[in-house]
Structure formats: structure tokens, C-alpha cells
Write an enzyme that holds these catalytic residues in place. Structure first.
Site, short mmCIF file in Angstrom:
data_model
loop_
_atom_site.label_atom_id
_atom_site.label_comp_id
_atom_site.label_asym_id
_atom_site.label_seq_id
_atom_site.Cartn_x
_atom_site.Cartn_y
_atom_site.Cartn_z
N TYR A 284 -2.75 0.26 10.44
CA TYR A 284 -2.68 -0.15 9.03
C TYR A 284 -1.35 0.29 8.42
O TYR A 284 -0.68 -0.47 7.75
CB TYR A 284 -3.87 0.43 8.26
CG TYR A 284 -3.92 -0.01 6.81
CD1 TYR A 284 -4.03 -1.35 6.46
CD2 TYR A 284 -3.87 0.92 5.77
CE1 TYR A 284 -4.08 -1.76 5.13
CE2 TYR A 284 -3.92 0.54 4.44
CZ TYR A 284 -4.03 -0.81 4.13
OH TYR A 284 -4.07 -1.20 2.80
N SER B 213 0.85 -1.20 0.00
CA SER B 213 0.00 0.00 0.00
C SER B 213 0.88 1.24 0.00
O SER B 213 2.02 1.19 0.48
CB SER B 213 -0.86 0.02 1.27
OG SER B 213 -1.62 1.21 1.33
O1 NJP Z 1 -10.13 -5.29 -0.22
P1 NJP Z 1 -11.27 -6.38 -0.01
P2 NJP Z 1 -9.15 -4.93 -1.44
N1 NJP Z 1 -7.12 -14.87 5.34
O2 NJP Z 1 -11.74 -6.19 1.37
C1 NJP Z 1 -9.05 -11.37 2.21
C2 NJP Z 1 -4.65 -3.64 -0.23
N2 NJP Z 1 -4.96 -2.24 -0.51
O3 NJP Z 1 -9.36 -5.80 -2.59
O4 NJP Z 1 -11.06 -14.11 3.77
C3 NJP Z 1 -7.36 -14.92 4.03
O5 NJP Z 1 -12.27 -6.34 -1.12
C4 NJP Z 1 -10.55 -11.26 2.03
O6 NJP Z 1 -11.12 -12.55 1.89
P3 NJP Z 1 -12.03 -13.28 3.00
C5 NJP Z 1 -5.33 -4.18 1.00
O7 NJP Z 1 -4.67 -3.82 2.20
C6 NJP Z 1 -6.23 -1.85 -0.83
O8 NJP Z 1 -9.24 -3.47 -1.62
O9 NJP Z 1 -12.98 -14.11 2.20
N3 NJP Z 1 -7.86 -13.91 3.33
C7 NJP Z 1 -10.66 -10.53 0.72
O10 NJP Z 1 -10.64 -11.43 -0.37
C8 NJP Z 1 -5.26 -5.67 0.72
O11 NJP Z 1 -4.01 -6.19 1.09
C9 NJP Z 1 -6.47 -0.49 -1.04
O12 NJP Z 1 -12.70 -12.22 3.82
C10 NJP Z 1 -8.15 -12.78 3.99
C11 NJP Z 1 -9.40 -9.68 0.68
O13 NJP Z 1 -8.52 -10.15 1.71
C12 NJP Z 1 -5.41 -5.74 -0.80
O14 NJP Z 1 -5.11 -4.44 -1.29
C13 NJP Z 1 -5.46 0.42 -0.96
C14 NJP Z 1 -7.94 -12.64 5.37
C15 NJP Z 1 -9.68 -8.22 0.93
O15 NJP Z 1 -10.47 -7.77 -0.10
C16 NJP Z 1 -6.78 -6.14 -1.27
O16 NJP Z 1 -7.75 -5.24 -0.75
C17 NJP Z 1 -4.22 -0.01 -0.62
C18 NJP Z 1 -7.40 -13.75 6.04
N4 NJP Z 1 -7.16 -13.72 7.37
C19 NJP Z 1 -3.96 -1.34 -0.41
N5 NJP Z 1 -8.33 -11.40 5.74
C20 NJP Z 1 -7.82 0.06 -1.37
N6 NJP Z 1 -8.81 -0.76 -1.67
O17 NJP Z 1 -7.98 1.29 -1.37
C21 NJP Z 1 -8.77 -10.79 4.64
O18 NJP Z 1 -3.26 0.90 -0.52
N7 NJP Z 1 -8.67 -11.61 3.58
#
Ligand code: NJP
Length: 255
Positions: free
Chosen positions: A153, A140
Site C-alpha cells: 500500500y 495517503s
Molecule cells: O475506502 P472505501 P475510502 N475501480 O473502501 C473504489 C484513500 N485513503 O473511502 O468499485 C473502481 O470506502 C470502491 O468502489 P467499488 C484510499 O486509499 C483512505 O476510505 O464499488 N473503483 C470504493 O468506492 C482510497 O484511495 C484512508 O468497490 C474502485 C472506493 O474505491 C480513498 O482514500 C486513508 C476500484 C474505496 O472506498 C478512498 O478510500 C488514506 C476499482 N478497481 C487514504 N477499487 C482511510 N480510510 O483511512 C476500489 O490515507 N474502488
């Protein structure tokens, strides 16, 4: 050329799901992981119906034993060529003075230790990938510069950034490259809603007046570009922001 395999964590929504779709379209066999098994099963079925190779494997990246078992599950595949460490996210926007350490711990667990767990489990396979392996970390811009309320974060994503930099140094001379993609503001299904614990109004305010925040597909596009460079080309770090965001807190809003 035999089909390359890409493992994507957090493939149940947002950037991970878009990346899975994009890499499948590029000809990769995609292994989709996340905690919400129903979502990744549905996506794998959709991709398979479209003629791609996709499998789903429910996985919590913070569960080290489950991640180790996942590594063994991958032994059935001829190779593991690419690992996309995307699972992660933010919890809360509280100042350091009052933030809940439980939130900090959770963010560190998923963004840093989750990435560590999966990378360690898959490295032996990535090292033996026919054209070399790729570890990609979705970090990020919060891992490169701080902002008020970024708190835990920011701390976690600085950790993810440090891990990418350190791993690249440690693997120098081996056939594995380490790529970091650092997105700025991306309007995804889950990110802001998770951060504000389901408060849709607060989540919507993050993007208020921003004409064109990045989309999950924009980041999937940069991921696909980075991993499809020839094996000797290591894209160390790509910072990708919407045009309306010149810095973490410098956002042009038309309100
Ligand atoms: O978010 P979201 P993004 N074990 O909430 C998974 C970074 N980022 O696509 O387990 C396994 O739609 C969760 O899956 P589930 C951000 O920090 C974003 O925007 O089924 N999986 C879901 O598929 C992150 O690293 C922005 O709930 C786990 C996914 O993570 C990445 O981009 C800006 C889990 C999250 O999907 C994807 O974020 C930035 C676990 N313990 C960086 N916990 C932004 N959107 O603005 C969560 O700078 N997940």
C-alpha cells in the site's frame, strides 16, 4: 455561470460518496463511478431527488478499455472541469518478507494505474474546461512516509504521490492544476474492512480507542475547499490527519 462537472472515481462508498454529496451541494454536476453500479445508481437517484445533477456510470478504473469508453461517454457533457481520482485502497498488512505479490499487483493496479488510466482519458476534456481543469488525487500519508506492514500500500501510494508531482511539472503552463490530498486515518465504511478481507474485528482494531478519527466528510470538505479556489490557485498537497494521529504510527488511543 454554467454548471461545472466533476467526475469522481470510487464514489460508491466512503470518501468518494461523501465527496460526491459535497460537490453536488456546491452546485457541481457529479458523475459517479465505481464497480458497484447499484450503489452509485442509488446515490445518483438520491442526489437527483434532492434537486442536484448526478449521473452514475459503472467503471472499473483498472479496465483501460472501459475507461477509454467512459471518456467517450463524457463527450455528451458540455465540459469536464474536475476529476477526483479517489478509487483505491489497501490489501493486507503483511511485512515485505512475506507479502503476497498478487496483493501488491492489485494495489498498484488500482491506486496507480487506475489513476493513470482515468487521468489520461479525461485530460483532453480537462484542458478545454472553460475556467481550467483540476485533477485531484486522493493519495495517503502512506505515500509520504512508510510504516511496518504498510508494504504494497505504501509502495502504491508513493507511486500516486509521484504521479501527482510529475504531472504538475508536466502540465505547467497549461490550464490544468494538479491537487493532491493525503489523508491520514479516516474511519470509512470500506477501507479497513477491505484491507483485512472482511475481518470486521481486525478492521475495528484500526480505530480502537481513537476518540475522533477523521470522517469521509472531513476529507470531502478539504476536497471541496481545494477545488473551489480560484483557478490560478493550485493547492499542491494537503496532508490531513485526525488530531490524535501525529504520524502514521503515532496514534493516541484511550483504551
Ligand atoms: O475506502 P472505501 P475510502 N475501480 O473502501 C473504489 C484513500 N485513503 O473511502 O468499485 C473502481 O470506502 C470502491 O468502489 P467499488 C484510499 O486509499 C483512505 O476510505 O464499488 N473503483 C470504493 O468506492 C482510497 O484511495 C484512508 O468497490 C474502485 C472506493 O474505491 C480513498 O482514500 C486513508 C476500484 C474505496 O472506498 C478512498 O478510500 C488514506 C476499482 N478497481 C487514504 N477499487 C482511510 N480510510 O483511512 C476500489 O490515507 N474502488
Amino acid at each position: 455561470m454554467s454548471t461545472r462537472t466533476a467526475v469522481i472515481t470510487g464514489a460508491s462508498s466512503g470518501i468518494g460518496a461523501a465527496t460526491a454529496r459535497r460537490l453536488a451541494a456546491e452546485g457541481y454536476r457529479v458523475v459517479l463511478t465505481a464497480r458497484r453500479g447499484d450503489r452509485i445508481e442509488a446515490l445518483a437517484a438520491e442526489l437527483t431527488a434532492a434537486g442536484h445533477k448526478a449521473v452514475a456510470h459503472e467503471l472499473d478504473v483498472t479496465d483501460r478499455a472501459a475507461v477509454t469508453a467512459f471518456g467517450a461517454f463524457l463527450d455528451a457533457f458540455p465540459a469536464v472541469d474536475v476529476l477526483i481520482n479517489n478509487a483505491g485502497g489497501a490489501l493486507g498488512a503483511d511485512p515485505v518478507a512475506t507479502a503476497d505479490p498478487t496483493d501488491w499487483r492489485t494495489m498498484y493496479e488500482v491506486n496507480v494505474l487506475g489513476t493513470l488510466n482515468v487521468t489520461q482519458a479525461l485530460l483532453p476534456r480537462l484542458r478545454t474546461a472553460p475556467d481550467g481543469g483540476t485533477v485531484l488525487i486522493v493519495s495517503s500519508t502512506a505515500g509520504l512516509a512508510t510504516y511496518e506492514g504498510g508494504g504494497g500500500y505504501v509502495a502504491a501510494k508513493y507511486g500516486a504521490h509521484a504521479m501527482a508531482e510529475t504531472l504538475r511539472l508536466e502540465l505547467c503552463g497549461e490550464p490544468v492544476r494538479v491537487v493532491e490530498i493525503a489523508p491520514g486515518m479516516v474511519k470509512t465504511e470500506g477501507f479497513a474492512v477491505t484491507r483485512f478481507r472482511g475481518d470486521e474485528e481486525k478492521a475495528a482494531a484500526v480505530y480502537a480507542g481513537v476518540a475522533e478519527p477523521l470522517t469521509a466528510e472531513d476529507i470531502a470538505d478539504t476536497v471541496a475547499w481545494a477545488v473551489t479556489r480560484p483557478p490560478h490557485v493550485n493547492v499542491d498537497l494537503l496532508v490531513v490527519r485526525p488530531r490524535a494521529q501525529a504520524a502514521n504510527r503515532k496514534v493516541h488511543r484511550e483504551l
